[in-house]
Motif scaffolding. Sequence first.
Motif, PDB file in Angstrom:
ATOM      1  N   ILE A 260       0.946  -1.097   0.345  1.00 31.25           N
ATOM      2  CA  ILE A 260       0.422   0.015  -0.019  1.00 31.25           C
ATOM      3  C   ILE A 260       0.984   1.256  -0.275  1.00 31.25           C
ATOM      4  O   ILE A 260       0.771   2.055  -1.079  1.00 31.25           O
ATOM      5  N   PRO A 261       2.188   1.634   0.842  1.00 30.45           N
ATOM      6  CA  PRO A 261       2.947   2.927   0.933  1.00 30.45           C
ATOM      7  C   PRO A 261       3.584   2.755  -0.152  1.00 30.45           C
ATOM      8  O   PRO A 261       3.697   3.801  -1.027  1.00 30.45           O
ATOM      9  N   ARG A 262       3.923   1.173  -0.621  1.00 31.09           N
ATOM     10  CA  ARG A 262       4.294   1.681  -2.810  1.00 31.09           C
ATOM     11  C   ARG A 262       3.454   2.239  -3.334  1.00 31.09           C
ATOM     12  O   ARG A 262       4.096   2.965  -4.612  1.00 31.09           O
ATOM     13  N   ALA A 263       1.693   1.855  -3.532  1.00 30.56           N
ATOM     14  CA  ALA A 263       1.760   2.734  -4.308  1.00 30.56           C
ATOM     15  C   ALA A 263       0.861   4.058  -3.902  1.00 30.56           C
ATOM     16  O   ALA A 263      -0.213   4.399  -4.666  1.00 30.56           O
ATOM     17  N   ASN A 264       1.574   4.783  -3.042  1.00 24.87           N
ATOM     18  CA  ASN A 264       1.304   6.140  -3.028  1.00 24.87           C
ATOM     19  C   ASN A 264       0.982   6.829  -4.767  1.00 24.87           C
ATOM     20  O   ASN A 264       2.007   6.139  -5.687  1.00 24.87           O
ATOM     21  N   ARG A 265       0.429   7.353  -4.149  1.00 25.88           N
ATOM     22  CA  ARG A 265      -0.081   7.725  -5.662  1.00 25.88           C
ATOM     23  C   ARG A 265      -1.109   7.476  -6.569  1.00 25.88           C
ATOM     24  O   ARG A 265      -0.436   8.064  -7.976  1.00 25.88           O
ATOM     25  N   CYS A 266      -1.215   5.527  -6.108  1.00 24.56           N
ATOM     26  CA  CYS A 266      -1.379   4.550  -7.603  1.00 24.56           C
ATOM     27  C   CYS A 266      -3.167   4.408  -6.992  1.00 24.56           C
ATOM     28  O   CYS A 266      -3.368   5.428  -5.747  1.00 24.56           O
ATOM     29  N   ILE A 267      -3.524   3.742  -7.886  1.00 25.37           N
ATOM     30  CA  ILE A 267      -5.177   3.405  -7.607  1.00 25.37           C
ATOM     31  C   ILE A 267      -4.423   1.838  -7.106  1.00 25.37           C
ATOM     32  O   ILE A 267      -3.342   1.185  -7.278  1.00 25.37           O
ATOM     33  N   PHE A 268      -4.830   1.707  -5.981  1.00 24.01           N
ATOM     34  CA  PHE A 268      -4.870   0.280  -5.320  1.00 24.01           C
ATOM     35  C   PHE A 268      -6.003  -0.851  -5.551  1.00 24.01           C
ATOM     36  O   PHE A 268      -7.166  -0.083  -4.829  1.00 24.01           O
ATOM     37  N   VAL A 269      -5.883  -2.161  -5.888  1.00 27.34           N
ATOM     38  CA  VAL A 269      -7.319  -2.539  -5.678  1.00 27.34           C
ATOM     39  C   VAL A 269      -7.119  -3.735  -4.789  1.00 27.34           C
ATOM     40  O   VAL A 269      -6.232  -4.744  -5.029  1.00 27.34           O
ATOM     41  N   ILE A 270      -8.144  -4.298  -4.168  1.00 28.34           N
ATOM     42  CA  ILE A 270      -8.088  -5.125  -3.702  1.00 28.34           C
ATOM     43  C   ILE A 270      -9.608  -6.008  -3.793  1.00 28.34           C
ATOM     44  O   ILE A 270     -10.671  -5.772  -3.729  1.00 28.34           O
ATOM     45  N   ASN A 271      -8.825  -7.191  -4.660  1.00 25.52           N
ATOM     46  CA  ASN A 271      -9.531  -8.412  -5.255  1.00 25.52           C
ATOM     47  C   ASN A 271     -10.142  -8.931  -3.500  1.00 25.52           C
ATOM     48  O   ASN A 271      -9.450  -9.910  -3.452  1.00 25.52           O
ATOM     49  N   GLU A 272     -11.564  -9.446  -3.384  1.00 22.47           N
ATOM     50  CA  GLU A 272     -12.322 -10.089  -2.812  1.00 22.47           C
ATOM     51  C   GLU A 272     -11.954  -9.474  -1.823  1.00 22.47           C
ATOM     52  O   GLU A 272     -12.139 -10.713  -0.833  1.00 22.47           O
ATOM     53  N   LEU A 273     -12.641  -8.831  -1.583  1.00 16.97           N
ATOM     54  CA  LEU A 273     -11.937  -8.255  -0.440  1.00 16.97           C
ATOM     55  C   LEU A 273     -12.664  -8.829   1.234  1.00 16.97           C
ATOM     56  O   LEU A 273     -11.955  -9.184   2.304  1.00 16.97           O
TER      57      LEU A 273
ATOM     58  N   GLN B  64      -5.878   6.418  -4.205  1.00 21.84           N
ATOM     59  CA  GLN B  64      -7.492   5.916  -4.546  1.00 21.84           C
ATOM     60  C   GLN B  64      -8.216   4.138  -4.386  1.00 21.84           C
ATOM     61  O   GLN B  64      -6.993   3.373  -5.191  1.00 21.84           O
ATOM     62  N   PHE B  65      -8.536   3.468  -3.659  1.00 20.67           N
ATOM     63  CA  PHE B  65      -8.482   2.398  -3.506  1.00 20.67           C
ATOM     64  C   PHE B  65      -9.794   1.991  -4.309  1.00 20.67           C
ATOM     65  O   PHE B  65     -10.738   2.647  -4.253  1.00 20.67           O
ATOM     66  N   VAL B  66      -9.744   0.956  -4.542  1.00 18.60           N
ATOM     67  CA  VAL B  66     -11.030  -0.199  -5.099  1.00 18.60           C
ATOM     68  C   VAL B  66     -11.216  -1.156  -4.417  1.00 18.60           C
ATOM     69  O   VAL B  66      -9.595  -1.895  -4.647  1.00 18.60           O
ATOM     70  N   PHE B  67     -12.456  -1.457  -3.967  1.00 20.87           N
ATOM     71  CA  PHE B  67     -12.177  -2.734  -3.728  1.00 20.87           C
ATOM     72  C   PHE B  67     -13.509  -3.568  -4.831  1.00 20.87           C
ATOM     73  O   PHE B  67     -14.019  -2.793  -5.059  1.00 20.87           O
ATOM     74  N   THR B  68     -13.118  -5.360  -4.511  1.00 21.36           N
ATOM     75  CA  THR B  68     -13.564  -5.646  -5.212  1.00 21.36           C
ATOM     76  C   THR B  68     -14.397  -6.622  -4.397  1.00 21.36           C
ATOM     77  O   THR B  68     -13.982  -7.326  -3.442  1.00 21.36           O
ATOM     78  N   ALA B  69     -15.893  -7.064  -4.597  1.00 24.84           N
ATOM     79  CA  ALA B  69     -16.171  -8.442  -3.543  1.00 24.84           C
ATOM     80  C   ALA B  69     -17.606  -9.568  -3.957  1.00 24.84           C
ATOM     81  O   ALA B  69     -18.246  -8.518  -4.820  1.00 24.84           O
ATOM     82  N   ASN B  70     -17.885  -9.940  -4.021  1.00 23.44           N
ATOM     83  CA  ASN B  70     -18.396 -11.128  -4.197  1.00 23.44           C
ATOM     84  C   ASN B  70     -19.735 -11.204  -3.062  1.00 23.44           C
ATOM     85  O   ASN B  70     -19.510 -11.930  -2.060  1.00 23.44           O
TER      86      ASN B  70
END
Length: 479
Positions: free
Chosen positions: A174-187, A221-227
């Motif tokens: 997450i810190p390495r994704a600073n200033r990026c879009i970070f997606v966590i799939n299947e939260l 910018q966090f984007v999560f996906t979930a089922n």
Amino acid sequence: MTAKPEIKTLGALKASGYTSKHIKNELRDNLKTKIRNKESVFEGIFGYENTVIPQLEHAILSKHNINLLGLRGQAKTRLARMMTSLLDEWIPYVDGSEINDDPFNPISRFAKELIEKEGDSTPIEWLHRDERFFEKLATPDVTVADLIGDVDPIKAANLKLSYADDRVIHFGMIPRANRCIFVINELPDLQARIQVSLFNILQEGDVQIRGFKVRMPLDIQFVFTANPEDYTNRGSIVTPLKDRIGSQILTHYPENIHIAKEITKYESSLDSRQKNGVYVPALAHDLLEQIGFEARESEYVDAKSGVSARMSITAFENLLSTAERRALLAGEEKTSVRLSDFVGVIPAITGKVELVYEGEQEGAESVAQLLIDNAVKTLFTTYFPKIEKLEKKNVDGPFSQITDWFLQDDGFLEITDESPDEIYAKNLNRITPLDEIIEKYQPDTQPEDLLFLKEFILWGLAVNKKLNKERFRTGVFFS
């Protein structure tokens, strides 16, 4: 892609008049421009024009972190990936920084000390928007160290520093994704204690590592996906985390065959076989998509698990391969898809549907064959008159001529999987009442679609119990 900017130092960056933005402002400003210019943001996403996409745009304009909630195969990750098109093409960062420090707003000790030491000579590098997308599949073995970071004892020993010093931290994803879009799939698959570690990052912007609080206002910018199935089967999103996610957007499957066909066509457009060697009748496309709709309604298929849109795509590829292999065996350069080729799509169906107990009892292949038959039955009434279960005695129905043909001594039809096109056509054309039915109910049928439509009529009569259809090892037999 435009060329990377030539600016190499902080002084030159200041002189250029560049102003830095938070990532959520970047996304918002670029989206506003695209909306004003009537440009499409999510190219190749079909069926979401009036549902998911407007909600996603509202969330971006509101600068929210987003949770995309939906069953498998509903383009959740693809939507997140396409958000990179809303980022500025190039952004500057302090050269050597592990966390893409903004030269005007550095947050790591490394960048702050370098700028203090070098001043306007601080070296600058540039990051392209395609490199500003990070993705992590949530699995039960993910740790806080993976996502946020950990204390590196070797670094602490070498630098003779306390564990409380932020210079001994080994940064996580997450810190390495600073200033990026970070997606966590299947939260929901992320353990509750790991989800808790995200609270501060989402709300306060600081991180806690091994009990040490490190003030680090990360710009992500966090984007999560979930089922939704996951909420009951494997885990759930803990309530305080859901509370910190600004917008939850529900995705869905295509609402009709037309949209489903658009998706499959777009996804399989790279397959040149359609243009070069294998002709696919329009009805075959409809039938392929109808199988997915039948599966979502089937009593044998687990509705909670869903039926991915990928099923139609892989089934289409298998359909082309079945026809292609047949043409190769027959030494033919070109061929047309047959309805009997649909036996080749069964492996694509069995791998994509989750069966309930009754479905397991029937067997995956039997369920797949049933779905194909049901698709034929559903579409049959859109092309030809409905076949009534009970017909009046001594009154001819619309298909009586065909059933009468099968009552003759040689009234049977065998279509083998590998028969050349000439033999296939010769066998079907023996059943002359088929021509009369097509002339009466589908007079505008294209010549190249005629054979497929003839076979479709026979399948339609078979699934409506007017003919007998048997599948044997190397083909299908009508009687």
